[in-house]
Scaffold this motif. Structure first.
Motif, PDB file in Angstrom:
ATOM      1  N   PHE A  16       0.640  -1.544  -0.382  1.00 27.69           N
ATOM      2  CA  PHE A  16       0.166   0.018   0.250  1.00 27.69           C
ATOM      3  C   PHE A  16       0.615   1.006  -0.132  1.00 27.69           C
ATOM      4  CE2 PHE A  16      -2.670   3.019   2.333  1.00 27.69           C
ATOM      5  CZ  PHE A  16      -3.711   3.071   1.069  1.00 27.69           C
ATOM      6  N   LYS A  17       0.885   2.146  -1.147  1.00 26.79           N
ATOM      7  CA  LYS A  17       1.538   3.219  -0.897  1.00 26.79           C
ATOM      8  C   LYS A  17       0.122   4.525  -0.641  1.00 26.79           C
ATOM      9  CE  LYS A  17       4.533   2.147  -4.527  1.00 26.79           C
ATOM     10  NZ  LYS A  17       5.263   1.895  -6.191  1.00 26.79           N
ATOM     11  N   TYR A  18       1.423   5.710  -0.393  1.00 27.32           N
ATOM     12  CA  TYR A  18      -0.122   6.760   0.383  1.00 27.32           C
ATOM     13  C   TYR A  18       1.192   7.729   0.501  1.00 27.32           C
ATOM     14  CZ  TYR A  18      -3.270   9.316   3.648  1.00 27.32           C
ATOM     15  OH  TYR A  18      -3.663  10.402   4.422  1.00 27.32           O
ATOM     16  N   SER A  55       0.171  11.359   1.967  1.00 25.97           N
ATOM     17  CA  SER A  55      -0.614  12.302   3.092  1.00 25.97           C
ATOM     18  C   SER A  55      -1.017  13.422   1.966  1.00 25.97           C
ATOM     19  CB  SER A  55       0.061  12.750   4.393  1.00 25.97           C
ATOM     20  OG  SER A  55       0.914  13.413   4.419  1.00 25.97           O
ATOM     21  N   TYR A 102      -2.909  10.375  -3.056  1.00 22.31           N
ATOM     22  CA  TYR A 102      -2.361   9.446  -4.143  1.00 22.31           C
ATOM     23  C   TYR A 102      -2.333   8.219  -2.930  1.00 22.31           C
ATOM     24  CZ  TYR A 102       1.235   6.733  -5.958  1.00 22.31           C
ATOM     25  OH  TYR A 102       2.598   5.928  -6.598  1.00 22.31           O
ATOM     26  N   ARG A 103      -2.993   6.935  -3.396  1.00 24.18           N
ATOM     27  CA  ARG A 103      -3.504   5.599  -2.734  1.00 24.18           C
ATOM     28  C   ARG A 103      -3.421   4.351  -4.267  1.00 24.18           C
ATOM     29  NH1 ARG A 103      -8.109   6.576   1.671  1.00 24.18           N
ATOM     30  NH2 ARG A 103      -7.093   8.626   2.760  1.00 24.18           N
ATOM     31  N   ARG A 104      -2.016   3.618  -3.563  1.00 23.79           N
ATOM     32  CA  ARG A 104      -2.381   2.768  -4.372  1.00 23.79           C
ATOM     33  C   ARG A 104      -1.935   1.025  -3.669  1.00 23.79           C
ATOM     34  NH1 ARG A 104      -3.294   5.618  -7.299  1.00 23.79           N
ATOM     35  NH2 ARG A 104      -2.180   6.942  -8.969  1.00 23.79           N
TER      36      ARG A 104
END
Length: 103
Positions: free
Chosen positions: A75-77, A79, A83-85
């Motif tokens: 999980f990439k994030y 703040s 952007y969330r993957r």
């Protein structure tokens, strides 16, 4: 007696009768596979190390099963940027049992 073998870019310390999972290799279940990349063979008061492999040493194993490991989530994030993957991955493996270590 034990040996250190290399397969799938990893090293494993094995003894006769050990069951473990390695990176997927081709072959049918219940067939024999030979590992010839043996880095070390030890036991009975004698140790042989290779440069990088021990000449003539072989480890024979039997393929028990093929499968896929549990899912790993990535999980990439970032703040405040929206952007969330999220990505999942299941690695293929082969389960083997060691039958023989020969020098």
């Amino acid at each position: 007696m034990y040996a250190v073998i290399e397969t799938g870019g990893k090293q494993y310390r094995v003894q006769v009768g050990d069951k473990f999972r390695i990176e997927k290799i081709n072959g049918e279940t219940k067939t024999e596979v030979v590992f010839d990349k043996v880095l070390l063979v030890a036991g009975e008061g004698e140790t042989k190390t290779g440069t990088p492999y021990v000449d003539g040493a072989r480890v024979t194993a039997e393929i028990l099963a093929h499968g896929r490991a549990d899912k790993v989530l990535v999980f990439k994030y970032k703040s405040k940027k929206g952007y969330r993957r999220m990505q999942g991955h299941r690695q293929y493996y082969t389960e083997v049992i060691i039958r023989n270590i020969s020098i």
